[in-house]
Design a protein around this motif. Structure first.
Motif, PDB file in Angstrom:
ATOM      1  N   SER A 156    -138.947  -5.403  -6.432  1.00 49.80           N
ATOM      2  CA  SER A 156    -140.596  -4.848  -6.099  1.00 49.80           C
ATOM      3  C   SER A 156    -140.541  -3.256  -6.584  1.00 49.80           C
ATOM      4  N   GLN A 168    -140.414  -3.077 -10.156  1.00 53.90           N
ATOM      5  CA  GLN A 168    -141.744  -3.084 -10.771  1.00 53.90           C
ATOM      6  C   GLN A 168    -142.879  -2.066 -10.574  1.00 53.90           C
ATOM      7  N   HIS A 226    -146.800  -2.963  -5.677  1.00 56.64           N
ATOM      8  CA  HIS A 226    -145.399  -3.277  -5.527  1.00 56.64           C
ATOM      9  C   HIS A 226    -144.623  -2.262  -4.762  1.00 56.64           C
TER      10      HIS A 226
END
Length: 303
Positions: free
Chosen positions: A161, A164, A181
């Motif tokens: 996450s 991203q 994210h």
């Protein structure tokens, strides 16, 4: 309606203070919470496993050899989500290096971050990056279905996450996507902290976001807190100093983040000291000499 207004206000405020997302996303650079194991090898010493050597390669900007090491680990441990998420980190940060995103002075002020241009990423690298992230997430969730406290799975999801968030904020200039994210990464990190509260490396995941959000205007801090991202400058610096002094893989990275914080607080002397030590530890990293050259004139003039 209230939620819509809050999101609308957040979008407006972030357009004026976009550094929040970029700096929060940047805290995940090189993140390896796997270092909770007491017998792991520090990133600035002779590396043992392929993962050790891979992350050492990332610190030295040796992305080709780092990817070879990550691929080797993945081949030997096909069910480990840390292999593909490490590859994703290699793809992303090699692209950051190519596009000039990793320059420390890029984050020196809110204005410079907000004025950044949307970059032109390599679509092939983008595809490899996303495929590696997807694979890591599939493997991680499979392991969590068997053991909800699997540290490697929680690390992989945290890093996936965070990576991203980095891509969205620093390459695509998509601040709201980066916030989404970043919140995911924070949630996974909190789960890992709940079972790894004595791991100094974990604190880097909270320290820099606390510092940056704590540096913002009260309305931004309030909205970020409502969105689950609290801020506290002093607590953030304390977390980073703990990692810098007692961390494992992330001790060097915590020093990088501290240097950026010192630059923002006009304490360039301490930033220069940290970067000079990092240059000695990682001679293959060409960013440290450039940042030192950028800071040295103002430090010399102030003396």
């Amino acid at each position: 309606m209230t939620e819509f207004v809050s999101r609308r206000m957040l979008t407006i405020l972030l357009s004026r203070s976009a550094l929040v997302l970029g700096m929060v996303a940047a805290l995940w650079l090189g993140l390896d919470l796997r270092a909770a194991a007491s017998d792991a090898v520090p990133a600035d010493s002779v590396a043992g496993t392929e993962l050790d050597r891979g992350f050492l390669g990332l610190y030295n900007l040796d992305f080709a050899d780092a990817q070879k090491d990550f691929s080797s680990w993945e081949t030997q441990h096909p069910d480990d989500p840390v292999g593909p998420v490490s590859q994703a980190a290699g793809f992303l940060f090699s692209e950051f290096n190519r596009l000039g995103v990793l320059e420390g002075q890029f984050f020196e002020s809110d204005r410079s971050f907000a004025a950044r241009s949307k970059l032109s990423p390599d679509p092939e690298v983008r595809g490899h990056f996303q495929a590696a992230v997807d694979q890591a997430q599939v493997l991680a969730h499979a392991r969590l279905n068997k053991d909800a406290k699997d540290r490697d799975a929680l690390f992989a999801l945290t890093l996936a996450s965070g990576l991203q968030a980095d891509y969205a904020a620093l390459i695509e200039k998509k601040n709201m996507a980066s916030l989404h994210h970043t919140k995911e990464a924070s949630a996974w990190a909190q789960q890992l902290l709940a079972i790894c509260n004595d791991c100094a490396d974990v604190l880097v995941a909270t320290g820099f976001s606390k510092y940056i959000i704590g540096s913002m205007s009260p309305p931004v801090r309030w909205l970020m807190r409502m969105d689950g991202l609290p801020g506290d400058k002093k607590a953030g610096i304390s977390d980073l100093q703990t990692t810098a002094e007692h961390g494992h893989y992330l001790a060097p990275f915590a020093r990088v983040l501290l240097a950026i914080a010192y630059v923002r607080d006009k304490d360039k002397l301490h930033a220069l000291e940290l970067l000079t030590a990092l240059r000695t530890q990682f001679p293959g990293n060409t960013l440290f000499p450039r940042e030192i050259a950028h800071l040295q004139p103002s430090v010399t003039a102030a003396q």
